[in-house]
Enzyme design. Structure first.
Site, short mmCIF file in Angstrom:
data_model
loop_
_atom_site.label_atom_id
_atom_site.label_comp_id
_atom_site.label_asym_id
_atom_site.label_seq_id
_atom_site.Cartn_x
_atom_site.Cartn_y
_atom_site.Cartn_z
N LYS A 25 -64.44 61.84 28.06
CA LYS A 25 -65.69 61.10 28.24
C LYS A 25 -66.89 61.91 27.75
O LYS A 25 -67.78 61.38 27.09
CB LYS A 25 -65.91 60.74 29.73
CG LYS A 25 -64.81 59.88 30.32
CD LYS A 25 -65.15 59.40 31.73
CE LYS A 25 -65.32 60.53 32.74
NZ LYS A 25 -64.09 61.32 32.98
N ARG A 68 -68.47 56.01 39.92
CA ARG A 68 -67.15 56.53 40.26
C ARG A 68 -66.59 55.88 41.52
O ARG A 68 -65.47 56.18 41.90
CB ARG A 68 -67.26 58.03 40.52
CG ARG A 68 -66.74 58.91 39.38
CD ARG A 68 -67.08 60.32 39.76
NE ARG A 68 -66.29 61.35 39.17
CZ ARG A 68 -66.66 62.12 38.16
NH1 ARG A 68 -67.78 61.87 37.53
NH2 ARG A 68 -65.91 63.12 37.76
N ARG A 88 -60.38 73.49 28.21
CA ARG A 88 -61.74 72.98 27.98
C ARG A 88 -62.78 74.10 28.08
O ARG A 88 -62.71 74.95 28.96
CB ARG A 88 -62.04 71.90 29.01
CG ARG A 88 -63.45 71.39 28.93
CD ARG A 88 -63.55 70.00 29.47
NE ARG A 88 -63.69 69.96 30.92
CZ ARG A 88 -63.94 68.84 31.58
NH1 ARG A 88 -64.03 67.70 30.93
NH2 ARG A 88 -64.05 68.87 32.88
N ARG A 107 -65.22 75.68 33.12
CA ARG A 107 -65.73 75.21 34.40
C ARG A 107 -64.84 75.65 35.56
O ARG A 107 -63.62 75.55 35.49
CB ARG A 107 -65.84 73.69 34.38
CG ARG A 107 -67.08 73.19 33.71
CD ARG A 107 -67.06 71.72 33.48
NE ARG A 107 -66.62 70.95 34.64
CZ ARG A 107 -66.62 69.63 34.67
NH1 ARG A 107 -67.04 68.94 33.63
NH2 ARG A 107 -66.20 68.99 35.74
N ARG A 125 -58.96 66.28 41.72
CA ARG A 125 -59.85 65.37 40.99
C ARG A 125 -59.09 64.17 40.43
O ARG A 125 -59.60 63.05 40.40
CB ARG A 125 -60.56 66.14 39.86
CG ARG A 125 -61.63 67.10 40.40
CD ARG A 125 -62.04 68.14 39.39
NE ARG A 125 -62.68 67.60 38.22
CZ ARG A 125 -62.69 68.19 37.03
NH1 ARG A 125 -62.09 69.37 36.86
NH2 ARG A 125 -63.29 67.63 36.02
P1 AMP Z 1 -67.63 65.57 35.88
O1 AMP Z 1 -68.41 66.53 35.04
O2 AMP Z 1 -67.98 64.12 35.60
O3 AMP Z 1 -66.15 65.82 35.84
O4 AMP Z 1 -68.09 65.83 37.39
C1 AMP Z 1 -67.88 67.07 38.03
C2 AMP Z 1 -67.99 66.89 39.54
O5 AMP Z 1 -69.31 66.42 39.87
C3 AMP Z 1 -67.06 65.86 40.15
O6 AMP Z 1 -65.78 66.39 40.42
C4 AMP Z 1 -67.82 65.48 41.41
O7 AMP Z 1 -67.70 66.48 42.40
C5 AMP Z 1 -69.25 65.48 40.94
N1 AMP Z 1 -69.66 64.16 40.39
C6 AMP Z 1 -70.02 63.87 39.11
N2 AMP Z 1 -70.34 62.58 38.98
C7 AMP Z 1 -70.18 62.01 40.20
C8 AMP Z 1 -70.32 60.70 40.71
N3 AMP Z 1 -70.70 59.67 39.93
N4 AMP Z 1 -70.05 60.50 42.04
C9 AMP Z 1 -69.69 61.51 42.84
N5 AMP Z 1 -69.52 62.77 42.43
C10 AMP Z 1 -69.75 63.04 41.11
#
Ligand code: AMP
Length: 216
Positions: A13, A87, A126, A159, A170
């Site tokens: 994404k 989400r 990554r 990360r 996740r």
């Molecule tokens: P991502 O970079 O999208 O993988 O997000 C990393 C982390 O940020 C996730 O594992 C969540 O802990 C938090 N996070 C990001 N976007 C959301 C969202 N829309 N709702 C809740 N937590 C989020």
């Protein structure tokens, strides 16, 4: 145009969202990037989000919805590509409400798919740019110079939440709370398009471009 990129962690994404926005002039809005920036800057929001993110859990809906509302209030230009938002069903309902207030609606829901083993391998390799959000992969999409961002020359990082245990969590959270959004948008009659994420970056981008053009 409001585009939602939906799919499990590691499906691409971020990579695709950045390229899509460069090509189309849409604004890339990644809630994960916004949260990581808040953490780096040590804001109250960042401190609140920290524990959830480190455990691979979702940050509470109210926090995320407030953050997105704020980001949309300052958004200009032809539209937005949401990456990592919504989400949960509550987030999707809140987004519908905000878009309704702005007289907009969801133009495309792009569902990116790949098998879990592909996702786990991708996340392990990554490397992300904390400055501009660009994403690379040491196996599939390496930067020209090791650990240096091709776009802005900042240092790349692996990360902390890309470790195998957090990744498993996740993925579970995705299946339980986020995957149901596909049915949510299908049932609402939104334009949902399915894209195979386990292909070279350019091929996925081409599929996204075709799905953006196809308004059947
Ligand atoms: P991502 O970079 O999208 O993988 O997000 C990393 C982390 O940020 C996730 O594992 C969540 O802990 C938090 N996070 C990001 N976007 C959301 C969202 N829309 N709702 C809740 N937590 C989020």
């Amino acid at each position: 145009m409001i585009v939602i990129l939906l799919g499990p962690p590691g499906v691409g994404k971020g990579t695709q969202g950045v390229i899509l926005c460069e090509r189309t002039g849409l604004r890339h809005l990644s809630t994960g990037d916004l949260l990581r920036r808040a953490r780096r800057e040590g804001t109250p929001l960042g401190k609140e989000a920290q524990g959830y993110m480190d455990r691979g859990e979702l940050v509470p809906d109210s926090v995320i919805i407030g953050m997105v509302r704020e980001a949309l209030a300052t958004a200009s230009g032809p539209g937005v590509v949401f990456d990592g938002f919504p989400r949960t069903v509550a987030q999707a309902e809140a987004l519908d409400q905000v878009l309704g207030e702005l007289g907009r609606d969801v133009g495309r829901v792009m569902v990116l798919r790949a098998d879990d083993e592909v996702l786990v391998k991708r996340l392990a390799g990554r490397r992300s740019c904390t400055e501009c959000g660009a994403v690379f992969n040491v196996h599939f999409n390496p930067p020209a110079q090791e650990n240096v961002c091709d776009r802005c020359a900042s240092q790349l990082t692996h990360r902390a939440d890309d470790n195998p245990e957090t990744v498993r969590n996740r993925l579970e959270v995705y299946r339980e709370l986020t995957e149901p959004l596909i049915a949510f948008y299908e049932d609402a009659g939104a334009p949902v398009r399915y894209i195979e994420g386990d292909q070279p970056v350019d091929d996925v981008q081409q599929a996204l471009a075709a799905a953006l053009d196809d308004d059947s």
